[in-house]
Design a protein around this motif. Structure first.
Motif, PDB file in Angstrom:
ATOM      1  N   ASP A  37      -9.742  26.095   2.576  1.00 38.30           N
ATOM      2  CA  ASP A  37     -10.145  26.579   4.004  1.00 38.30           C
ATOM      3  C   ASP A  37     -10.442  25.244   4.934  1.00 38.30           C
ATOM      4  O   ASP A  37     -10.388  25.498   6.104  1.00 38.30           O
ATOM      5  CB  ASP A  37     -11.204  27.421   4.121  1.00 38.30           C
ATOM      6  CG  ASP A  37     -11.264  28.807   3.596  1.00 38.30           C
ATOM      7  OD1 ASP A  37     -10.199  29.151   2.741  1.00 38.30           O
ATOM      8  OD2 ASP A  37     -12.072  29.641   3.757  1.00 38.30           O
ATOM      9  N   THR A  90     -15.042  27.361  16.745  1.00 40.11           N
ATOM     10  CA  THR A  90     -16.354  27.200  17.277  1.00 40.11           C
ATOM     11  C   THR A  90     -16.977  26.324  16.599  1.00 40.11           C
ATOM     12  O   THR A  90     -17.544  26.845  15.095  1.00 40.11           O
ATOM     13  CB  THR A  90     -16.955  28.509  17.324  1.00 40.11           C
ATOM     14  OG1 THR A  90     -16.277  29.474  18.013  1.00 40.11           O
ATOM     15  CG2 THR A  90     -18.373  28.407  18.195  1.00 40.11           C
ATOM     16  N   GLN A 151      -6.948  27.864   8.716  1.00 35.64           N
ATOM     17  CA  GLN A 151      -7.593  28.418   9.881  1.00 35.64           C
ATOM     18  C   GLN A 151      -6.815  28.758  11.129  1.00 35.64           C
ATOM     19  O   GLN A 151      -7.255  29.669  11.939  1.00 35.64           O
ATOM     20  CB  GLN A 151      -8.670  27.396  10.098  1.00 35.64           C
ATOM     21  CG  GLN A 151      -9.764  26.861   9.222  1.00 35.64           C
ATOM     22  CD  GLN A 151     -10.727  28.110   8.670  1.00 35.64           C
ATOM     23  OE1 GLN A 151     -10.846  29.030   9.519  1.00 35.64           O
ATOM     24  NE2 GLN A 151     -11.304  27.849   7.724  1.00 35.64           N
TER      25      GLN A 151
END
Ligand code: FO1
Length: 311
Positions: A37, A90, A151
């Motif tokens: 990831d 974020t 992502q």
């Protein structure tokens, strides 16, 4: 029970580990964490699963999200957005410090495993947390829209694309992180955390030597289902089981771990599947409460996994 090795992804694994370190000496626990990831964000190396484990075990985690730092600020992100910088991912102000530290150390030539150990030590974590590899490994998701970086698929496009296949870029040439194979060899129990089997566990097993070390071990391998009642506790595991043609249930997950694990723990809600799993696979199967809503539930699940390993 002393040494325990845990194959770990993000939130589910982190919560399991948080319980495990309450019931065995943290020094005896090795968390082997997914890096598929990971990504570059504004020039920084982000390692979401390593950070989720680190923030959870240190008590810093944002409890609502399960990732990121509790009560984190958005000043840098808001400023970056106003400058036209990347806005879809974020990164909080406190979290940013982790990425700055990691990236700086990587530029100095330190391996990710060393940097992870440094970060974990600084936030007071006593167990060993290691990336599966220090080499570059990235999950790539094949969708009807083409290949997406992990992502992009997961956050930017909200895991809404059907998943046709997954590949782990770099895995073939990746080497297990230092000491990882020894930790698996020396473990008296190996736990496959309640993580997404495709997105979190498969990238670990794709690193040459890792699957082989798990299967060669004499220690019991206990896998915990991340699917309860046909739905994932968190994330797109159910959708991916479906789009890849698997049964969307704990049975579908059990079939994936047949031949790798010895014991399969599913949720008490799915207790009716125990007989079918034991009939169809070589797994011994048991039902318990797997939803980790608080510290007591985390501890109980860790205890259940260890009890199954010693049974
Ligand atoms: N997940 C989101 O859904 N949206 C985000 O903006 C986001 C940012 C983020 C930043 C740092 C971090 O460590 C994790 C973050 N995550 C975010 C979670 C992350 O994408 C997933 O938890 C994992 O990659 C899947 O295990």
């Amino acid at each position: 029970m002393s040494a325990v090795a845990v194959l770990a992804g993000g939130v589910g694994a982190a919560r399991f580990l948080d319980g495990l370190v309450q019931v065995v000496a943290p020094q005896d626990v090795t968390a082997i964490v997914n890096v598929g990831d990971d990504m570059e964000w504004a020039g920084l190396h982000i390692a979401p699963d390593l950070d989720t484990v680190m923030y959870t075990l240190s008590g810093l985690v944002n409890p609502e999200m399960g990732w990121g730092v509790a009560n984190d600020g958005r000043r840098v992100l808001d400023r970056l957005k106003s400058l036209g910088g990347p806005a879809w991912f974020t990164i909080g102000d406190d979290d940013l410090a982790t990425h700055l530290y990691r990236t700086q150390r990587l530029r100095e030539g330190a391996p990710l495993s060393t940097i992870t150990a440094e970060l974990c030590e600084r936030v007071g974590i006593e167990c060993r947390v290691t990336p599966v590899t220090d080499d570059r490994l990235r999950t790539v998701v094949q969708t009807p829209e083409g290949e997406l970086a992990f992502q992009d698929y997961f956050v930017r496009r909200r895991a809404a694309d059907p998943v046709h296949a997954l590949r782990f870029d770099g895995a073939e040439a990746a080497r297990p992180a230092p000491g990882l194979i020894e930790a698996v060899e020396q473990a008296e129990a190996i736990v496959i955390a309640p993580s997404n089997p495709f997105l979190s566990i498969d990238p670990l097993l794709a690193v040459p030597g890792v699957r082989e070390a798990v299967t060669a071990s004499d220690a019991p391998v206990v896998a915990i289902s991340p699917i309860i009642g046909g739905a994932a506790v968190k994330g797109p595991a159910a959708e991916i089981l479906d789009s890849l043609g698997h049964d969307v249930s704990a049975l579908g997950v059990a079939r994936l771990y047949d031949g790798l694990a010895d014991v399969f723990i599913l949720d008490e809600q799915d207790a009716d599947l125990v007989g079918q799993i034991e009939a169809e696979t070589s797994l011994r199967c048991t039902a318990t409460q797997t939803l980790m809503s608080g510290p007591a539930e985390k501890r109980a699940l860790a205890q259940a996994a260890l009890a199954e390993a010693s049974a």
